[in-house]
Design a protein around this motif. Sequence first.
Motif, PDB file in Angstrom:
ATOM      1  N   ASP A  47     -11.053  -8.162 -22.504  1.00 25.77           N
ATOM      2  CA  ASP A  47     -10.009  -7.885 -23.478  1.00 25.77           C
ATOM      3  C   ASP A  47      -9.788  -9.143 -24.319  1.00 25.77           C
ATOM      4  N   SER A  48      -9.668  -8.957 -25.643  1.00 24.81           N
ATOM      5  CA  SER A  48      -9.650 -10.096 -26.558  1.00 24.81           C
ATOM      6  C   SER A  48      -8.393 -10.145 -27.407  1.00 24.81           C
ATOM      7  N   PRO A  61      -4.431 -10.531 -15.716  1.00 23.43           N
ATOM      8  CA  PRO A  61      -3.850 -11.347 -16.775  1.00 23.43           C
ATOM      9  C   PRO A  61      -4.825 -11.540 -17.936  1.00 23.43           C
ATOM     10  N   VAL A  62      -4.340 -11.287 -19.143  1.00 23.04           N
ATOM     11  CA  VAL A  62      -5.086 -11.535 -20.373  1.00 23.04           C
ATOM     12  C   VAL A  62      -4.463 -12.756 -21.038  1.00 23.04           C
ATOM     13  N   TYR A  63      -5.300 -13.688 -21.487  1.00 23.00           N
ATOM     14  CA  TYR A  63      -4.788 -14.959 -21.999  1.00 23.00           C
ATOM     15  C   TYR A  63      -4.782 -14.988 -23.528  1.00 23.00           C
ATOM     16  N   ALA A  85      -4.340 -11.826 -35.387  1.00 23.29           N
ATOM     17  CA  ALA A  85      -4.808 -10.759 -36.266  1.00 23.29           C
ATOM     18  C   ALA A  85      -4.915  -9.425 -35.545  1.00 23.29           C
ATOM     19  N   ALA A  86      -5.252  -9.464 -34.258  1.00 18.16           N
ATOM     20  CA  ALA A  86      -5.446  -8.224 -33.503  1.00 18.16           C
ATOM     21  C   ALA A  86      -5.495  -8.547 -32.017  1.00 18.16           C
ATOM     22  N   ALA A  87      -5.277  -7.537 -31.209  1.00 20.62           N
ATOM     23  CA  ALA A  87      -5.400  -7.648 -29.758  1.00 20.62           C
ATOM     24  C   ALA A  87      -5.948  -6.327 -29.234  1.00 20.62           C
ATOM     25  N   ASP A  88      -6.853  -6.405 -28.284  1.00 21.87           N
ATOM     26  CA  ASP A  88      -7.534  -5.197 -27.834  1.00 21.87           C
ATOM     27  C   ASP A  88      -6.628  -4.225 -27.096  1.00 21.87           C
TER      28      ASP A  88
END
Length: 245
Positions: free
Chosen positions: A94-95, A66-68, A80-83
Amino acid sequence: MTAMPPAKANTAPPRAPRSALRGVAGSTLVAALLALALLAAGCGTEHPRAIASDELAEAQTFPYYPVYWVGPDFQGHPIAAADGLRNYIEKIGDSVYYGDCVQSKGIFGGGSCLLPLQVTTVIYHLHANSALGAQHNIIVRGVPATVYDEGRSIELYTGRQAIDIFSDTYAHAIGAATQLRPLNAPGSSTADLPAPVFCPELAGVVEGEVSRVMASLPGRACQRAAAQIAYTESITGRHLERPLY
């Protein structure tokens, strides 16, 4: 994670006085120079274009854990962005980034400007939190967390992951922590986060509610960690630093 000193935000280039700009408001040259200055600064004064649908979809299908995030915007600042998978770095995680620019990755954020919010999710690897500098421990959403970087950053421990929140103020950081939810899995932004299945190696004072939560982690994780340290000491004859729980 490996600690590194906080990255210093670069300041934007000085702007010409408003009176001077009014005198050449219609000049193509002035417009071009301002555009170049904003580009060099790494941050615009306007909100960025909406994140591309394929970029967001890639993050929403990240397969490993899970990525938060805190939703499509944070206090008026759009994502603005997601890895996603293509930009995934195992040791850093992952950001998801909010604001007018994108920082480089690291445990203190970094890059050419100071975002209002960056949320990084990474598989937890045992590390001494003393490397984070001055800090204090709290409970957020039912799980242990460490506040560091003069309050601008918070690391939360949940499941197999650590969630690092990098922000420009403590108010933004703690506000984001209370709104976290999975980007690529079902989950709530109001319920407690899943308890960590490991024992975070907290530094500083651990007492009260923090101590109680640490002692009640699934599988008695902290008690098992203490027993492992005691066993290692008994066979090596060396004194090891014990976690403060």
